[in-house]
Write a protein that holds these residues in place. Structure first.
Motif, PDB file in Angstrom:
ATOM      1  N   GLU A 177      50.388  23.896  35.488  1.00  9.79           N
ATOM      2  CA  GLU A 177      49.970  23.317  36.773  1.00  9.79           C
ATOM      3  C   GLU A 177      48.554  22.738  36.644  1.00  9.79           C
ATOM      4  O   GLU A 177      48.280  21.627  37.111  1.00  9.79           O
ATOM      5  N   HIS A 178      47.668  23.494  36.003  1.00  2.91           N
ATOM      6  CA  HIS A 178      46.289  23.021  35.818  1.00  2.91           C
ATOM      7  C   HIS A 178      46.225  21.845  34.835  1.00  2.91           C
ATOM      8  O   HIS A 178      45.470  20.892  35.048  1.00  2.91           O
ATOM      9  N   ALA A 215      47.341  18.728  36.684  1.00  5.32           N
ATOM     10  CA  ALA A 215      46.263  18.247  37.549  1.00  5.32           C
ATOM     11  C   ALA A 215      45.186  17.545  36.730  1.00  5.32           C
ATOM     12  O   ALA A 215      44.684  16.481  37.115  1.00  5.32           O
ATOM     13  N   TYR A 266      40.176  19.086  42.829  1.00  7.00           N
ATOM     14  CA  TYR A 266      41.560  19.553  42.889  1.00  7.00           C
ATOM     15  C   TYR A 266      41.506  21.052  42.661  1.00  7.00           C
ATOM     16  O   TYR A 266      41.091  21.502  41.603  1.00  7.00           O
ATOM     17  N   ILE A 288      43.813  24.536  43.042  1.00  5.89           N
ATOM     18  CA  ILE A 288      45.108  25.161  43.319  1.00  5.89           C
ATOM     19  C   ILE A 288      44.885  26.674  43.432  1.00  5.89           C
ATOM     20  O   ILE A 288      44.228  27.273  42.591  1.00  5.89           O
ATOM     21  N   LEU A 317      47.031  23.820  47.774  1.00  3.88           N
ATOM     22  CA  LEU A 317      46.268  22.807  47.068  1.00  3.88           C
ATOM     23  C   LEU A 317      45.219  22.226  48.006  1.00  3.88           C
ATOM     24  O   LEU A 317      45.542  21.828  49.125  1.00  3.88           O
ATOM     25  N   LEU A 360      42.631  19.147  47.979  1.00  2.52           N
ATOM     26  CA  LEU A 360      42.480  17.920  47.227  1.00  2.52           C
ATOM     27  C   LEU A 360      41.473  17.009  47.901  1.00  2.52           C
ATOM     28  O   LEU A 360      41.501  16.847  49.127  1.00  2.52           O
ATOM     29  N   SER A 390      55.402  18.382  48.748  1.00  4.93           N
ATOM     30  CA  SER A 390      54.006  18.501  49.155  1.00  4.93           C
ATOM     31  C   SER A 390      53.911  18.348  50.661  1.00  4.93           C
ATOM     32  O   SER A 390      54.216  17.284  51.197  1.00  4.93           O
TER      33      SER A 390
END
Length: 132
Positions: free
Chosen positions: A14-15, A18, A68, A70, A88, A90, A123
């Motif tokens: 996930e990171h 991003a 960003y 998470i 999240l 953002l 999302s």
């Protein structure tokens, strides 16, 4: 047990995903984002609700991510399929248009040939309560 757990692996992915968006790293995105990837969201301009992979990938070069974060990541592991739920935060712009906000995201990952790829993201934009 040797190696990383599925949870650790997916949180790291996930990171990485991003970071690849922030870095406009199309090679890394080609590996992470599956051919059938679909993004469903409730905050697209013009009332659209879904973008396919090709359309989504085309937005990456004009997507400027300022921050960003998470958090509250939950991984549900079903062997070769996993669901990642997360919050999240953002700060971003697309062609100068603000796309910042808070989102609840659900990502679906599939393990193929020993590696994970994301096949879908939902999302949900969460409007902030006014301070008035």
């Amino acid at each position: 047990m040797h190696g990383r757990s599925t949870e650790d692996e997916l949180v790291a992915l996930e990171h990485e995903w991003a970071q690849a968006i922030q870095d406009n790293d199309m090679d890394r995105l080609e590996r992470i984002v599956a051919q059938e990837y679909t993004l469903a969201a409730n905050n697209f301009p013009g009332g659209r609700t879904r973008l396919g992979r090709q359309e989504w990938m085309a937005t990456v070069p004009v997507y400027e991510v300022h921050s960003y974060e998470i958090t509250d990541v939950v991984v549900q592991d079903y062997e070769d399929i996993a669901v990642v739920l997360a919050d999240l935060q953002l700060e971003a712009t697309v062609r100068g248009e603000d796309r910042s906000g808070s989102f609840a995201v659900t990502d679906v990952w599939v393990r193929r040939d020993g590696r994970w790829q994301v096949v879908a993201r939902s999302s949900i934009f969460i409007p902030q309560a006014s301070s008035a």
